[in-house]
Write a protein that holds these residues in place. Structure first.
Motif, mmCIF file in Angstrom:
data_model
loop_
_atom_site.group_PDB
_atom_site.id
_atom_site.type_symbol
_atom_site.label_atom_id
_atom_site.label_comp_id
_atom_site.label_asym_id
_atom_site.label_seq_id
_atom_site.Cartn_x
_atom_site.Cartn_y
_atom_site.Cartn_z
ATOM 1 N N TYR A 157 -55.501 -19.046 -32.211
ATOM 2 C CA TYR A 157 -54.060 -19.208 -32.805
ATOM 3 C C TYR A 157 -53.151 -19.269 -31.701
ATOM 4 C CZ TYR A 157 -50.297 -19.994 -35.992
ATOM 5 O OH TYR A 157 -49.379 -20.564 -36.545
ATOM 6 N N ILE A 158 -53.300 -18.061 -31.054
ATOM 7 C CA ILE A 158 -52.232 -17.703 -29.930
ATOM 8 C C ILE A 158 -52.395 -18.470 -28.848
ATOM 9 C CG2 ILE A 158 -51.802 -16.039 -28.488
ATOM 10 C CD1 ILE A 158 -51.182 -15.200 -31.276
ATOM 11 N N LEU A 159 -53.614 -19.049 -28.525
ATOM 12 C CA LEU A 159 -54.214 -19.796 -27.374
ATOM 13 C C LEU A 159 -53.110 -21.257 -27.717
ATOM 14 C CD1 LEU A 159 -55.070 -20.705 -24.627
ATOM 15 C CD2 LEU A 159 -57.405 -21.381 -25.943
ATOM 16 N N GLY A 160 -53.193 -21.498 -29.091
ATOM 17 C CA GLY A 160 -52.896 -22.922 -29.609
ATOM 18 C C GLY A 160 -51.266 -22.989 -29.315
ATOM 19 N N ILE A 161 -50.567 -21.601 -29.649
ATOM 20 C CA ILE A 161 -49.152 -21.506 -29.628
ATOM 21 C C ILE A 161 -48.697 -21.564 -28.233
ATOM 22 C CG2 ILE A 161 -47.344 -19.856 -30.012
ATOM 23 C CD1 ILE A 161 -48.627 -18.812 -32.291
ATOM 24 N N SER A 198 -52.705 -28.192 -29.178
ATOM 25 C CA SER A 198 -52.586 -27.139 -29.976
ATOM 26 C C SER A 198 -53.261 -27.046 -31.348
ATOM 27 C CB SER A 198 -50.998 -26.888 -30.282
ATOM 28 O OG SER A 198 -50.665 -26.044 -31.034
ATOM 29 N N HIS A 199 -53.109 -28.055 -32.015
ATOM 30 C CA HIS A 199 -54.054 -28.179 -33.096
ATOM 31 C C HIS A 199 -55.560 -28.392 -32.962
ATOM 32 C CE1 HIS A 199 -50.807 -28.535 -36.167
ATOM 33 N NE2 HIS A 199 -50.175 -29.304 -35.120
ATOM 34 N N CYS A 200 -55.795 -28.626 -31.759
ATOM 35 C CA CYS A 200 -57.395 -28.488 -31.433
ATOM 36 C C CYS A 200 -57.594 -27.024 -31.562
ATOM 37 C CB CYS A 200 -57.580 -29.278 -29.959
ATOM 38 S SG CYS A 200 -57.760 -31.202 -30.298
ATOM 39 N N CYS A 201 -56.818 -26.301 -30.706
ATOM 40 C CA CYS A 201 -57.180 -25.097 -30.522
ATOM 41 C C CYS A 201 -57.075 -24.108 -31.958
ATOM 42 C CB CYS A 201 -55.790 -24.112 -29.966
ATOM 43 S SG CYS A 201 -55.992 -24.559 -28.009
ATOM 44 N N PHE A 202 -56.366 -24.555 -32.911
ATOM 45 C CA PHE A 202 -56.277 -24.191 -34.078
ATOM 46 C C PHE A 202 -57.464 -24.334 -34.981
ATOM 47 C CE2 PHE A 202 -51.443 -24.684 -34.220
ATOM 48 C CZ PHE A 202 -51.316 -23.637 -33.562
ATOM 49 N N ILE A 203 -57.958 -25.704 -34.864
ATOM 50 C CA ILE A 203 -59.347 -26.080 -35.466
ATOM 51 C C ILE A 203 -60.525 -25.493 -34.937
ATOM 52 C CG2 ILE A 203 -60.605 -28.075 -35.944
ATOM 53 C CD1 ILE A 203 -58.037 -29.896 -35.862
#
Length: 215
Positions: A157-161, A198-203
């Motif tokens: 999540y932090i990476l996605g941010i 970003s959303h790929c990181c979240f997923i």
């Protein structure tokens, strides 16, 4: 040419939000579940932002300024809860106060130009989140968590941010400070690509993480 891509950003958020809901069993506490809430808040913001002008006749800067205030405050609070070092936590608290103060100061100072208020507040928020994220990553890589950091939803999540905000900040500042022509097509393309990453990181975080590392 690429203006249409901006309309698809909400679907990226919807996808990661749905995956987040399906992964709630792996998100044991309020801290972990708050990430899903923030994603759905982004969905709501995109939806309201899209129709705001037609509903009110006003520019949608108001919507995105509010979203920025809530999201960056939430990011700082999340990072504060993840940090273990007392001094780092203290710094996060000070950063939150600084961001809130700077947001309202910018908003009052640039009350006749909400776009500028957004840019400067955004820049301050990104810098503060970057610093706290670096501290968080330093703690991870200096602890036993480094062996399983990819199994933590918080890392992703932090990476996605960071993946979204770090490249987007210089892009926004270049448009504002160096008077680079604001091409809506390029802007939409950049916004879509960064949201996609970003959303790929979240997923990935929701799917790949394990419950025992999400406390």
């Amino acid at each position: 040419m690429f203006e249409f891509l901006r309309c698809y950003i909400i679907y990226l958020a919807l996808l990661s939000g749905i995956v987040g809901l399906l992964s709630l069993n792996k998100l044991p506490g309020k801290k972990a579940k708050s990430m899903v809430v923030l994603i759905w808040f982004a969905v709501l913001t995109e939806l309201v932002g899209y129709y705001f002008t037609s509903w009110t006749g006003l520019l949608n800067y108001y919507v995105y300024n509010f979203y920025m205030f809530v999201s960056f405050s939430a990011y700082i609070l999340l990072l504060r809860s993840l940090l273990l070092n007392y001094n780092y936590k203290k710094a996060a608290t000070l950063f939150l106060i600084l961001f809130i103060f700077s947001f309202f100061l910018n908003f009052l100072y640039f009350k006749d130009n909400n776009n500028k208020a957004f840019i400067y507040s955004f820049a301050i928020g990104v810098l503060l989140v970057m610093i706290l994220s670096c501290l968080y990553l330093v703690e991870i890589f200096n602890s036993e968590k480094v062996l399983k950091f990819k199994k933590s939803v918080f890392f992703w999540y932090i990476l996605g941010i960071l993946v979204f905000h770090v490249p987007f900040l210089p892009f926004m500042l270049a448009i504002n400070w160096f008077l680079i022509l604001h091409d809506e097509s390029i802007f939409s393309l950049v916004l879509f690509i960064l949201n996609l990453l970003s959303h790929c990181c979240f997923i990935i975080g929701f799917i790949w993480s394990e419950k025992k590392y999400n406390y």
